[in-house]
Design a protein around this motif. Sequence first.
Motif, mmCIF file in Angstrom:
data_model
loop_
_atom_site.group_PDB
_atom_site.id
_atom_site.type_symbol
_atom_site.label_atom_id
_atom_site.label_comp_id
_atom_site.label_asym_id
_atom_site.label_seq_id
_atom_site.Cartn_x
_atom_site.Cartn_y
_atom_site.Cartn_z
ATOM 1 N N LEU A 24 -1.052 -67.167 -16.816
ATOM 2 C CA LEU A 24 -1.475 -67.622 -18.079
ATOM 3 C C LEU A 24 -0.922 -69.126 -17.940
ATOM 4 N N ILE A 25 -2.019 -70.128 -18.125
ATOM 5 C CA ILE A 25 -1.566 -71.562 -17.780
ATOM 6 C C ILE A 25 -1.589 -72.237 -19.251
ATOM 7 N N SER A 26 -0.470 -72.747 -19.627
ATOM 8 C CA SER A 26 -0.565 -73.546 -20.686
ATOM 9 C C SER A 26 -0.748 -75.037 -20.666
ATOM 10 N N LEU A 71 3.172 -72.524 -15.907
ATOM 11 C CA LEU A 71 2.460 -71.293 -15.450
ATOM 12 C C LEU A 71 3.405 -70.165 -15.798
ATOM 13 N N ASN A 72 2.677 -69.405 -16.660
ATOM 14 C CA ASN A 72 3.545 -68.323 -17.275
ATOM 15 C C ASN A 72 2.986 -67.222 -16.673
ATOM 16 N N ALA A 81 -3.077 -58.312 -23.988
ATOM 17 C CA ALA A 81 -2.981 -59.685 -24.557
ATOM 18 C C ALA A 81 -3.793 -60.476 -23.655
ATOM 19 N N VAL A 82 -3.734 -60.270 -22.295
ATOM 20 C CA VAL A 82 -4.376 -61.234 -21.420
ATOM 21 C C VAL A 82 -5.829 -60.882 -21.661
ATOM 22 N N ASP A 83 -6.133 -59.700 -21.816
ATOM 23 C CA ASP A 83 -7.623 -59.345 -21.833
ATOM 24 C C ASP A 83 -8.264 -59.823 -23.200
ATOM 25 N N ARG A 84 -7.542 -60.188 -24.327
ATOM 26 C CA ARG A 84 -8.001 -60.735 -25.459
ATOM 27 C C ARG A 84 -8.456 -62.320 -25.124
ATOM 28 N N LEU A 85 -7.903 -63.045 -24.230
ATOM 29 C CA LEU A 85 -8.263 -64.337 -23.700
ATOM 30 C C LEU A 85 -9.491 -64.461 -22.719
ATOM 31 N N ALA A 86 -9.964 -63.235 -22.260
ATOM 32 C CA ALA A 86 -11.037 -63.022 -21.396
ATOM 33 C C ALA A 86 -12.407 -63.827 -22.001
#
Length: 230
Positions: A24-26, A71-72, A81-86
């Motif tokens: 997860l890149i911020s 780089l998280n 949580a990752v899938d909610r960003l797809a």
Amino acid sequence: MNTTFPLHTAIEPGILYFGTPVVLISTTNEDGSANLAPMSSAFWLGWRAMLGLGARSKTTQNLRRTRECVLNLPSSALAAAVDRLALTTGSDPVPPGKQQRGYFHVADKFARAGLTAVPSETVAPPRVAECPVAMEAVLEATHPFAADDEAQDGSVVGLEVRVQRVFVHDDIRLPGTEDHVDPDAWRPLIMSFQKLYGLGSQVHESTLASIPERLYRGPDIDRARQVQTR
Ligand SMILES: Cc1cc2nc3c(=O)[nH]c(=O)nc-3n(C[C@H](O)[C@H](O)[C@H](O)COP(=O)(O)O)c2cc1C
């Protein structure tokens, strides 16, 4: 000769994503707010990472402009949580290519994912509190990708970043050591052919693991130590 193995068949899959960790890149937007995006075309050599990113993604634009990111690394427990960003993008308007694939604009991706932004030590973009690993990094080089083909040239870039702080949750540290991650405790989230997986347990003794990790320590670690907390 052993002839019991299966034969190979030549195939043409649309993608060759055989399994890499999700990152997860911020990054920081023009207005100072944070963007957060999942990606998985990443590898590390020493304290440098190469990130394969679409040139038109908000993350790439932010990284090229500000030269900073975090780089998280989510654990497999954070898959939802990752899938909610797809299918989300920080870009507004959504680029036409992404619109076609069903992408939509989300301004606050931390809220969308249900993740917590915490201030970083050396860069402006925040770390993700829930991620067991967070690496603050700066952009050092942009490498062309598929530059041999006019039709693809410029659409994807290889962004080389140098890590200057590594943070981990205590529960993935190897007990009794200062600087080691316990690979039996660290459970990365893996993307394979667009689907999300965890890792199984160790399958074999590793001869490579007989090399002490300290022998890999390169000059980027000393350089990182010189970087002051902001
Ligand atoms: C699990 C996962 C892995 C992804 N891997 C990549 C990748 O390696 N490179 C890339 O350019 N996009 C990747 N994407 C798509 C990006 O997340 C997408 O382009 C997104 O719009 C980027 O957000 P942004 O425009 O706000 O930067 C991935 C998406 C998901 C859900």
